[in-house]
Scaffold this motif. Structure first.
Motif, short mmCIF file in Angstrom:
data_model
loop_
_atom_site.label_atom_id
_atom_site.label_comp_id
_atom_site.label_asym_id
_atom_site.label_seq_id
_atom_site.Cartn_x
_atom_site.Cartn_y
_atom_site.Cartn_z
N GLU A 115 0.83 -1.21 0.00
CA GLU A 115 0.00 0.00 0.00
C GLU A 115 0.86 1.26 0.00
N LEU A 116 1.93 1.25 0.81
CA LEU A 116 2.81 2.42 0.88
C LEU A 116 3.51 2.67 -0.45
N ALA A 117 4.00 1.59 -1.07
CA ALA A 117 4.71 1.72 -2.35
C ALA A 117 3.78 2.22 -3.45
N GLN A 118 2.53 1.85 -3.36
CA GLN A 118 1.55 2.23 -4.37
C GLN A 118 1.33 3.75 -4.40
N GLU A 119 1.58 4.41 -3.28
CA GLU A 119 1.33 5.84 -3.19
C GLU A 119 2.60 6.63 -2.86
N ILE A 120 3.75 6.02 -2.97
CA ILE A 120 4.99 6.62 -2.49
C ILE A 120 5.38 7.85 -3.31
N ASP A 121 5.96 8.83 -2.63
CA ASP A 121 6.48 10.03 -3.29
C ASP A 121 7.73 9.64 -4.07
N LEU A 122 7.73 9.94 -5.35
CA LEU A 122 8.83 9.51 -6.22
C LEU A 122 10.05 10.43 -6.13
N ASP A 123 9.95 11.48 -5.33
CA ASP A 123 11.08 12.40 -5.16
C ASP A 123 12.04 11.84 -4.11
N CYS A 124 12.79 10.83 -4.50
CA CYS A 124 13.78 10.23 -3.60
C CYS A 124 14.85 9.56 -4.44
N ASP A 125 15.95 9.23 -3.77
CA ASP A 125 17.06 8.59 -4.48
C ASP A 125 17.01 7.07 -4.40
N ALA A 126 16.34 6.54 -3.38
CA ALA A 126 16.24 5.08 -3.24
C ALA A 126 15.18 4.75 -2.20
N GLU B 167 6.50 -7.17 -1.85
CA GLU B 167 5.37 -6.26 -1.66
C GLU B 167 5.65 -4.90 -2.29
N VAL B 168 6.84 -4.37 -2.07
CA VAL B 168 7.19 -3.06 -2.60
C VAL B 168 7.11 -3.05 -4.11
N ALA C 80 4.30 -1.20 -8.98
CA ALA C 80 3.68 -1.49 -10.28
C ALA C 80 2.25 -0.96 -10.35
N LYS C 81 1.65 -0.65 -9.21
CA LYS C 81 0.29 -0.10 -9.17
C LYS C 81 0.30 1.41 -8.95
N LEU D 59 3.48 -0.57 -19.30
CA LEU D 59 4.42 -1.60 -18.87
C LEU D 59 4.13 -2.87 -19.66
N PRO D 60 5.15 -3.69 -19.91
CA PRO D 60 4.97 -4.82 -20.83
C PRO D 60 3.89 -5.80 -20.41
#
Length: 484
Positions: free
Chosen positions: A160-171, A183-184, A189-190, A340-341
């Motif tokens: 759930e966290l990865a699905q909504e994560i802020d993409l402004d990060c390095d890792a 899970e991540v 992917a969602k 995505l493929p």
């Protein structure tokens, strides 16, 4: 300044001294410690006129979080005005030197990274939160890394966290076993911007049972080293990694590590109650399965690329030292908005393209990383760049043969058993003919039909070496014997 830095920073047990041209070390005795520049986290001059160099220093085969503090030399001038001028010169030289050191220690790397840290507090032995506060946080802080930390509250929370994560990060840093990474990835992917989300590099801090990602990228020796894993997060560079889409009925999952059915799924899923044993529980499960000799009721079809063990082993060994670092600019050439493929619907290939495995099966194991745990290099011919998944099918064998397969398994010796079939494939189909267990990345899934497809280079993983650490696989003698 004209200071030149070698591959290692030499640190005397005494103090550091400098002059106008160089900041050098004064050797007071023959006892020196050598800290590779890679292991230097930060350097600065504090308000008290002390140089502080924070390192993860090698010590007795381990890395130790070790701040080195060195006082600046005192001015030699006796006159007050001249002394103040000399003190200022000393301070400026020291500040310039620490900046030069940092530039060398982070050459080609970004400093002061921004991390999303996800912690599974109950994975493995249940010590992830303690490990983060006691060991990880101080190291990240010393390297001036910013960490946005979330402790999960339930199963599936990382997804759930990865699905909504802020993409402004390095890792994304994951304190969990391999199930947390699973899970991540499925959460990313969602994400609304899934293609970009899946390009965020991932790094594991080993707090699970098997920690297979760390075993492969840090090596079996350092797989459970929190310090080495932190160094990888701070100074690792990304490589591209295959990802596998699994279509099962009307559902679809992603896998990054492995899929197992039969004995190899039973030993994992059947020993959940033994998590207190760490990765030792897998050997207990394996021996239990060997004693039972239960067959796996399954039909397997695959799209074959290679099945010659000698050819695969020779290729793998010749390329073990190859690095696979990639340029971020490569991503800019791709359309981040394209599908995505696995989102593209297509007709299943005709049956003529598929090869059916005809022998009785004890277990199926498929994966793209050499190790599935410290004690088992199941896929010694795996490569991040061949666009395949390695499919291992163990046919029916005696108990003595199966016990033999466990001897040298940490070096991949079981690869050469005649009863263990090894294929490189781009896709395979799994059709159960009875009851059993199915494990995907160490997580339980329905024992139902599925089809897997390989998607090259979708995922990003951080690594210090740019390759899998699978040097223990030594096929030379076996190849010589097989060709005589």
């Amino acid at each position: 300044m004209t200071t030149e830095f070698p591959n290692s920073l030499q640190v005397d047990v005494g103090r550091l001294e400098y002059n106008d041209e160089t900041f050098r070390h004064v050797k007071k005795n023959s006892s020196f410690s050598r800290v590779p520049l890679l292991n230097v986290l930060w350097a600065e001059v504090d308000n008290n006129g002390t140089i502080i160099i924070t390192t993860l220093a090698p010590s007795s085969g381990k890395l130790v979080f070790h701040p080195i503090e060195v006082e600046l030399r005192k001015p030699k001038a006796k006159a007050k005005k001249e002394g103040e001028k000399e003190a200022k010169t000393i301070l400026n030289e020291a500040q310039n030197w620490t900046e030069t050191l940092l530039a060398a220690a982070y050459k080609g790397l970004k400093r002061e990274k921004k991390f999303h840290v996800l912690i599974n507090p109950i994975g493995g032995k249940g010590k992830a939160s303690t490990i983060y506060e006691r060991d990880v946080r101080p190291i990240f802080k010393a390297a001036r890394c910013e960490a946005d930390v979330t402790v999960t509250e339930r199963a599936g929370h990382m997804l759930e966290l990865a699905q909504e994560i802020d993409l402004d990060c390095d890792a994304i840093i994951i304190l969990s076993g391999d199930g947390g990474i699973h899970e991540v990835i499925n959460g990313l992917a969602k994400h609304p911007n899934a293609r970009k989300a899946l390009r965020i590099p991932l790094a594991q801090i080993p707090t699970g049972s098997a920690n297979a990602l760390c075993v492969n990228l840090l090596g079996p020796k350092d797989a459970f080293s929190i310090e080495k894993a932190c160094l990888n997060a701070i100074k690792g560079r990304p490589i591209k990694q295959n990802i596998y889409s699994i279509k099962q009925g009307d559902k679809q999952y992603l896998s990054f590590l492995s899929q197992a059915a039969g004995l190899m799924a039973d030993l994992d899923l059947g020993t959940e109650h033994l998590r207190w044993m760490g990765d030792g529980r897998f050997m207990v499960g394996y021996m239990r399965g060997v004693i039972s000799k239960k067959l796996c009721p399954v039909e397997i079809e695959y799209k074959l690329v290679e099945s010659n063990k000698i050819e695969m082993a020779t290729t793998a060994k010749s390329k073990f030292k190859d690095t696979h670092f990639y340029n971020d600019e490569d991503d800019e050439m791709e359309d981040v908005a394209q599908s995505l493929p696995w989102e593209v619907n297509g007709e299943s290939s005709s049956s003529e393209e598929w090869t059916k495995f005809e022998n009785p099966v004890m277990y199926l194991y498929a994966g793209g990383l050499p190790y599935v745990g410290r004690d088992l290099m199941q896929f010694p011919a795996a490569s991040p760049s061949d666009g395949c998944i390695d499919l291992v099918i163990q046919s029916k064998a005696t108990r003595s043969t199966m016990i033999k397969a466990a001897v040298g398994a940490e070096k991949g010796d079981q690869y050469w058993l005649d009863c263990q079939y090894y294929f490189k494939v781009t896709s395979y189909r799994f059709k159960p003919l009875g009851q059993g267990n199915l494990s995907i990345d160490g997580e339980v899934y329905p024992f139902e039909p599925f089809e897997l497809q390989v998607h090259p280079g979708i995922l990003r993983l951080l690594t210090l070496d740019g390759r899998y650490i699978a040097d223990a696989f030594e096929p030379g003698a076996a190849i010589l014997k097989a060709t005589q």
